[in-house]
Design a protein around this motif. Structure first.
Motif, PDB file in Angstrom:
ATOM      1  N   LEU A 215       0.847  -1.192   0.000  1.00 36.97           N
ATOM      2  CA  LEU A 215       0.000   0.000   0.000  1.00 36.97           C
ATOM      3  C   LEU A 215       0.880   1.237   0.000  1.00 36.97           C
ATOM      4  CD1 LEU A 215      -2.618  -1.081   2.696  1.00 36.97           C
ATOM      5  CD2 LEU A 215      -2.906  -1.089   0.215  1.00 36.97           C
ATOM      6  N   LEU A 216       0.546   2.188  -0.866  1.00 33.81           N
ATOM      7  CA  LEU A 216       1.291   3.435  -0.960  1.00 33.81           C
ATOM      8  C   LEU A 216       0.557   4.534  -0.215  1.00 33.81           C
ATOM      9  CD1 LEU A 216       2.018   3.340  -4.798  1.00 33.81           C
ATOM     10  CD2 LEU A 216       3.551   2.625  -2.959  1.00 33.81           C
TER      11      LEU A 216
ATOM     12  N   ARG B  38      -7.940   6.702   9.725  1.00 32.32           N
ATOM     13  CA  ARG B  38      -8.039   8.017   9.081  1.00 32.32           C
ATOM     14  C   ARG B  38      -7.084   8.152   7.903  1.00 32.32           C
ATOM     15  NH1 ARG B  38      -7.454  12.599  13.320  1.00 32.32           N
ATOM     16  NH2 ARG B  38      -8.000  13.792  11.473  1.00 32.32           N
ATOM     17  N   ALA B  39      -6.262   7.131   7.686  1.00 29.47           N
ATOM     18  CA  ALA B  39      -5.241   7.187   6.644  1.00 29.47           C
ATOM     19  C   ALA B  39      -5.774   6.669   5.309  1.00 29.47           C
ATOM     20  CB  ALA B  39      -4.027   6.363   7.061  1.00 29.47           C
ATOM     21  N   ARG B  40      -5.383   7.318   4.243  1.00 28.44           N
ATOM     22  CA  ARG B  40      -5.750   6.923   2.883  1.00 28.44           C
ATOM     23  C   ARG B  40      -4.571   6.160   2.292  1.00 28.44           C
ATOM     24  NH1 ARG B  40     -10.483   6.562   0.439  1.00 28.44           N
ATOM     25  NH2 ARG B  40     -11.127   8.363   1.642  1.00 28.44           N
ATOM     26  N   ARG B  41      -4.840   4.986   1.721  1.00 32.44           N
ATOM     27  CA  ARG B  41      -3.781   4.166   1.125  1.00 32.44           C
ATOM     28  C   ARG B  41      -4.184   3.752  -0.281  1.00 32.44           C
ATOM     29  NH1 ARG B  41      -1.481   6.296   4.555  1.00 32.44           N
ATOM     30  NH2 ARG B  41      -0.434   5.416   6.350  1.00 32.44           N
ATOM     31  N   ILE B  42      -3.197   3.715  -1.167  1.00 26.81           N
ATOM     32  CA  ILE B  42      -3.418   3.348  -2.557  1.00 26.81           C
ATOM     33  C   ILE B  42      -2.682   2.035  -2.818  1.00 26.81           C
ATOM     34  CG2 ILE B  42      -3.031   4.023  -4.962  1.00 26.81           C
ATOM     35  CD1 ILE B  42      -3.049   6.691  -2.327  1.00 26.81           C
ATOM     36  N   PRO B  43      -3.430   0.976  -3.174  1.00 25.73           N
ATOM     37  CA  PRO B  43      -2.757  -0.287  -3.489  1.00 25.73           C
ATOM     38  C   PRO B  43      -1.828  -0.107  -4.694  1.00 25.73           C
ATOM     39  CG  PRO B  43      -5.113  -0.632  -3.185  1.00 25.73           C
ATOM     40  CD  PRO B  43      -4.887   0.852  -3.227  1.00 25.73           C
ATOM     41  N   LEU B  44      -0.672  -0.739  -4.646  1.00 27.49           N
ATOM     42  CA  LEU B  44       0.297  -0.642  -5.728  1.00 27.49           C
ATOM     43  C   LEU B  44      -0.328  -1.090  -7.047  1.00 27.49           C
ATOM     44  CD1 LEU B  44       3.129   0.043  -6.664  1.00 27.49           C
ATOM     45  CD2 LEU B  44       3.843  -2.254  -5.975  1.00 27.49           C
ATOM     46  N   SER B  45      -1.159  -2.115  -7.004  1.00 27.93           N
ATOM     47  CA  SER B  45      -1.810  -2.596  -8.231  1.00 27.93           C
ATOM     48  C   SER B  45      -2.713  -1.517  -8.823  1.00 27.93           C
ATOM     49  CB  SER B  45      -2.609  -3.869  -7.962  1.00 27.93           C
ATOM     50  OG  SER B  45      -3.590  -3.636  -6.970  1.00 27.93           O
ATOM     51  N   SER B  46      -3.400  -0.759  -7.984  1.00 23.78           N
ATOM     52  CA  SER B  46      -4.242   0.336  -8.450  1.00 23.78           C
ATOM     53  C   SER B  46      -3.396   1.435  -9.087  1.00 23.78           C
ATOM     54  CB  SER B  46      -5.049   0.908  -7.284  1.00 23.78           C
ATOM     55  OG  SER B  46      -5.683   2.104  -7.658  1.00 23.78           O
ATOM     56  N   PHE B  47      -2.272   1.744  -8.472  1.00 20.77           N
ATOM     57  CA  PHE B  47      -1.354   2.745  -9.005  1.00 20.77           C
ATOM     58  C   PHE B  47      -0.854   2.321 -10.386  1.00 20.77           C
ATOM     59  CE2 PHE B  47       3.000   4.271  -9.559  1.00 20.77           C
ATOM     60  CZ  PHE B  47       2.810   5.642  -9.455  1.00 20.77           C
ATOM     61  N   ARG B  48      -0.464   1.069 -10.512  1.00 20.73           N
ATOM     62  CA  ARG B  48       0.037   0.561 -11.793  1.00 20.73           C
ATOM     63  C   ARG B  48      -1.063   0.573 -12.857  1.00 20.73           C
ATOM     64  NH1 ARG B  48       3.849  -4.222  -9.450  1.00 20.73           N
ATOM     65  NH2 ARG B  48       5.666  -2.911  -9.115  1.00 20.73           N
ATOM     66  N   ASN B  49      -2.291   0.206 -12.465  1.00 19.58           N
ATOM     67  CA  ASN B  49      -3.417   0.244 -13.405  1.00 19.58           C
ATOM     68  C   ASN B  49      -3.673   1.667 -13.885  1.00 19.58           C
ATOM     69  OD1 ASN B  49      -3.846  -2.510 -13.224  1.00 19.58           O
ATOM     70  ND2 ASN B  49      -5.453  -2.327 -11.690  1.00 19.58           N
TER      71      ASN B  49
ATOM     72  N   ARG C 157     -12.301   8.671  -8.758  1.00 19.60           N
ATOM     73  CA  ARG C 157     -12.171   7.214  -8.871  1.00 19.60           C
ATOM     74  C   ARG C 157     -11.260   6.773 -10.018  1.00 19.60           C
ATOM     75  NH1 ARG C 157     -15.776   5.177  -5.151  1.00 19.60           N
ATOM     76  NH2 ARG C 157     -17.622   6.428  -4.766  1.00 19.60           N
ATOM     77  N   ARG C 158     -10.416   7.674 -10.477  1.00 21.40           N
ATOM     78  CA  ARG C 158      -9.419   7.298 -11.488  1.00 21.40           C
ATOM     79  C   ARG C 158      -8.253   6.582 -10.820  1.00 21.40           C
ATOM     80  NH1 ARG C 158      -7.926  12.243 -14.854  1.00 21.40           N
ATOM     81  NH2 ARG C 158      -7.014  10.682 -16.215  1.00 21.40           N
ATOM     82  N   LEU C 159      -8.083   6.840  -9.523  1.00 16.25           N
ATOM     83  CA  LEU C 159      -7.070   6.177  -8.714  1.00 16.25           C
ATOM     84  C   LEU C 159      -7.803   5.573  -7.517  1.00 16.25           C
ATOM     85  CD1 LEU C 159      -4.007   5.734  -8.499  1.00 16.25           C
ATOM     86  CD2 LEU C 159      -3.866   7.852  -7.220  1.00 16.25           C
TER      87      LEU C 159
END
Length: 62
Positions: free
Chosen positions: A8-9, A41-52, A32-34
């Protein structure tokens, strides 16, 4: 799941990788593009979502 999809990023990490500001990254999340998740309270971006997201951007530009 692979180890890559488990990572998670943070928003600052995504900001640094995309060379974008905080507002722009949150705009991408809101639109919802990312894809992101909330952990407490923290927001995390899955690496797979980032790559997509990157792949989609490259496809749109082609």
């Amino acid at each position: 799941m692979t180890a890559d999809t488990d990572e998670l990023l943070t928003v600052p990490e995504v900001m640094a990788r995309l060379k974008l500001g905080r507002s722009m990254v949150y705009d991408l999340i809101r639109s919802r593009r990312l894809v992101s998740i909330k952990v407490g309270r923290a927001r995390r971006i899955p690496l797979s979502s980032f790559r997509n997201f990157i792949t989609d951007q490259i496809s749109e530009a082609a």
